[in-house]
Design an enzyme around this catalytic site. Structure first.
Site, mmCIF file in Angstrom:
data_model
loop_
_atom_site.group_PDB
_atom_site.id
_atom_site.type_symbol
_atom_site.label_atom_id
_atom_site.label_comp_id
_atom_site.label_asym_id
_atom_site.label_seq_id
_atom_site.Cartn_x
_atom_site.Cartn_y
_atom_site.Cartn_z
ATOM 1 N N SER A 1 -10.188 0.016 6.840
ATOM 2 C CA SER A 1 -9.427 0.046 5.584
ATOM 3 C C SER A 1 -8.773 -1.258 5.164
ATOM 4 C CB SER A 1 -8.353 1.136 5.665
ATOM 5 O OG SER A 1 -8.935 2.412 5.558
ATOM 6 N N SER B 1 -9.411 2.071 2.666
ATOM 7 C CA SER B 1 -8.456 2.810 1.886
ATOM 8 C C SER B 1 -7.403 1.926 1.214
ATOM 9 C CB SER B 1 -7.752 3.818 2.791
ATOM 10 O OG SER B 1 -7.009 3.146 3.790
ATOM 11 N N LYS C 1 0.847 -1.204 0.000
ATOM 12 C CA LYS C 1 0.000 0.000 0.000
ATOM 13 C C LYS C 1 0.876 1.245 0.000
ATOM 14 C CE LYS C 1 -3.876 2.019 2.611
ATOM 15 N NZ LYS C 1 -4.806 1.810 3.761
#
Lengths: 440, 440
Positions: free
Chosen positions: A173, A149, A79
């Site tokens: 997330s 996210s 990420k």
């Protein structure tokens, strides 16, 4: 079948590499071909340099067999809120366009040392803090969000572009994209894995987590990061005879038909396999947990985003400006009450959870919503983020439109290995009988 | 008197620069001359490039008057566990020799944007985590430690080599050097200032703090970092008529004669100036706070140092290896009990503290000990680090060997501005009548 290597889990690919059946280059080639074929539809990557991936693969192939580490050659999607010394880290923020400091996050140091191949950086919402989706689309329906996210990591693992991905969770997330993309997601107990080099939103909430397509892979990562319970996880756990609970939580009124049906089916399947499942409720004094989470989030965000606000207020989203300017007018008194009340709730909830093999609760309100502008609701996840408990999203079910829906399994803090052992057996049931199969 | 500019506080130098009396170059020249004259004796710097300091000063002088920010030209010493994009950040660890990623910590972003001149990086114990001293010596007696882990920042500010310094505290790393070097030290409420880009030891303990030679300078920094209480600090606070408490804490048995006499004198002075001072004790159920702190520290260190342990176990100290290997055999159960018990203590202690203008308590057992191998005891500080309360070390007293000793003033969480306002007036008394004057 080199061309299908990308479908392997990490555990499967390790076996092949160790046995000398394939090289890391073979494996990387297969993944890159998959990515090339699917990237236009899914767009999971914020940065990926195929030539550099092959360079890493070549270097890994050159390591003598005797010197290879436990994750040798396993590809990982990272990420883009986690620093990598050889790739940009841009947080999906114009403040950090082309930002590429030569530094590895603590988690990346551990993964590289273990022999992992860092594939690339995956998309995120701005600073992993907002619910405005990046370019990424759900691999199972490109008209839908992959969640956020950790959008790119969830989509990449769901789409077989990487066997394992790193996500982070401050609200929902990690777990939410797990459910939306039909994969396993693991949010360990808070601070079991160092957050060094991972962008801060809230110190007391942010948690590094993992995506995989099997629990064995999550266990491999738990080994890599030395995640240990007080008591080793049972090797012979069986669903038959185990005691579970189903907890609707105070968020239940926001449940949709897909998740409602999913939890019903999950409970029925466990019972059909000989488990006892009890329906429980939270003590009423915890009804404000979501509000306390929101208060802590906003007030810690007030601290976290002051630097970007100071340097480039016009380049950060309204939500973050609002945190820094304290637009909700949260008093310090209210902030401390929320912080302290959550702290007091943790041992209480551990006590409840400890009576069961695991507690079942929704991961999301329903299947992934249409549109990629918004990444969906974190309502069911944020309680557990605040409580610091480990959570595993177990996939296997589907909603009205055939999209995947997962179930959250929760255990007390630092029962991470226990929870993985239980999730493995529960997953065996849900994956086979839950009704959803990946078509990608 | 350009040559004596280095003696100015930040507030004083700002007035001169704003009035056009001096340039930032004049000021930087004076500081660099001071450093050149004293560096051999004190050795506060891990990195300092005089040419680059002058380059920054020149750039600051080129900023038009109308565009200058509140800290324009103020020089700051930065502890070498905080990232600076233009200087190395080496953590006093051989794992990070010549480590110089181009990244600014969140605190540095805010300071630069405010116009500060980043002088250089100051020495620290390894990762700000051990009590093994770096090369730095106490400016008031080079045979003695300046304390740690913020050794260099404390010594630099105490020696007039910088008006302001950044420190960090996980046990007593900001307040203790404050006392040993005879300066003000401010540990704000936990997480009022972002720790982004500051090496992690313990998420729930690590706190960024400041050194200065006046409370006005600490207030300037509190303004810069938008530290705000619910109620603005009283502008007309007077010692006369105020109510203080003196709290020996459970650590009192380790007090030395210097601190014992210091606290006696501090209480007498406040009373002589018309304040009421009550002696109070902690509730007995908090007697284990130091043990809980130790447990949390070791168990969070277990997570924090896994990356360095994994990459280069032989290059990190035994203490940190011990954390990662859990050599104290701390169970997860014990870890959570310590974490939760501290959390439960916070509102209880806030309640006690809130009855007073401030609570007086020792900063250190005694004056700085002989030798630079060890940085001294954090026993009196670590309670407050765990409790997240703001603490100000107020200097003014001395020990048997004439070395400075300070007193800690403590207030409830998020009463930072209140505490600074009180510390200013208390400092006026202690600095004049406490008996210690800096001779450097």
């Amino acid at each position: 079948m080199t061309s299908e290597l990308y479908r392997c889990t990490a555990t499967q690919i390790l076996t092949k590499i160790k046995a000398g059946e394939i090289s890391v280059k073979d494996y990387a080639t297969s993944l890159l071909e998959r990515i090339a074929a699917r990237d236009e539809a899914v767009q999971a990557w914020a940065f990926l340099d195929p030539a550099y991936v092959m360079e890493q693969a070549k270097a890994l192939d050159a390591v003598p067999l005797a010197e290879r580490e436990p994750l040798h050659g396993v590809a990982i999607a990272v990420k883009d809120v986690i620093y990598t010394k050889d790739m940009p880290t841009q947080f999906n923020s114009p403040v950090y366009n082309d930002h590429a400091p030569k530094i590895d996050a603590g988690s990346i140091m551990v993964l590289r040392q273990a022999g992992a191949l860092i594939l690339g950086k995956t998309t995120t919402t701005e600073f992993a803090a907002t619910t405005v989706g990046p370019k990424t689309r759900n691999p199972h329906d490109s008209k839908r969000t992959p969640g956020g996210s950790s959008s790119g990591s969830g989509a990449a693992v769901g789409d077989f572009q990487a066997p394992i991905g790193l996500g982070t969770q401050t609200g929902g997330s990690t777990i939410r994209p797990g459910s939306y993309n039909g994969i396993y997601a693991f949010k360990p107990t808070w601070n079991t894995i160092t957050r060094e080099g991972q962008k801060i939103y809230s110190l007391i909430l942010d948690t590094l987590g993992f995506y995989a397509r099997s629990v064995a892979d999550l266990e491999l990562l738990a080994d890599t990061f030395a995640i240990l319970d007080d008591v080793p996880a049972p090797k012979d756990f069986t669903v038959k005879g185990a005691k579970f609970a189903f907890l609707k939580t105070m968020v239940w009124p926001s449940v949709g038909s897909g998740t409602n049906a999913t939890l019903d089916k999950a409970v029925s399947l466990l019972r059909a396999h000989g488990a006892e499942v009890e329906e429980i409720t939270f003590p009423e004094q915890l009804n404000n947990l979501p509000a306390w989470h929101a208060t802590v989030l906003a007030s810690e965000g007030r601290t976290a985003f002051l630097p970007e606000y100071t340097v480039a207020k016009d380049k950060i989203s309204e939500q973050l400006v609002g945190h820094v300017e304290n637009s909700d007018k949260i008093t310090r008194k209210a902030q401390l009450e929320a912080f302290d009340n959550i702290a007091a709730a943790r041992p209480v909830v551990d006590g409840i959870l400890s009576r069961y093999a695991a507690v079942l609760t929704p991961s999301v309100p329903d299947e992934a919503p249409l549109g990629i502008e918004r990444t969906g609701s974190a309502a069911f996840c944020l309680i557990w983020t605040a409580l610091h408990t480990p959570v595993v999203n177990v996939p296997g079910f589907k909603g009205e439109h055939g999209m995947p829906i997962g179930v959250s399994l929760v255990a007390p803090r630092y029962h991470d290995r226990h929870l993985l052992a239980v999730s493995k057996k529960v997953g065996d049931v849900f994956e086979v009988e839950g009704g959803w199969k990946s078509a990608v």
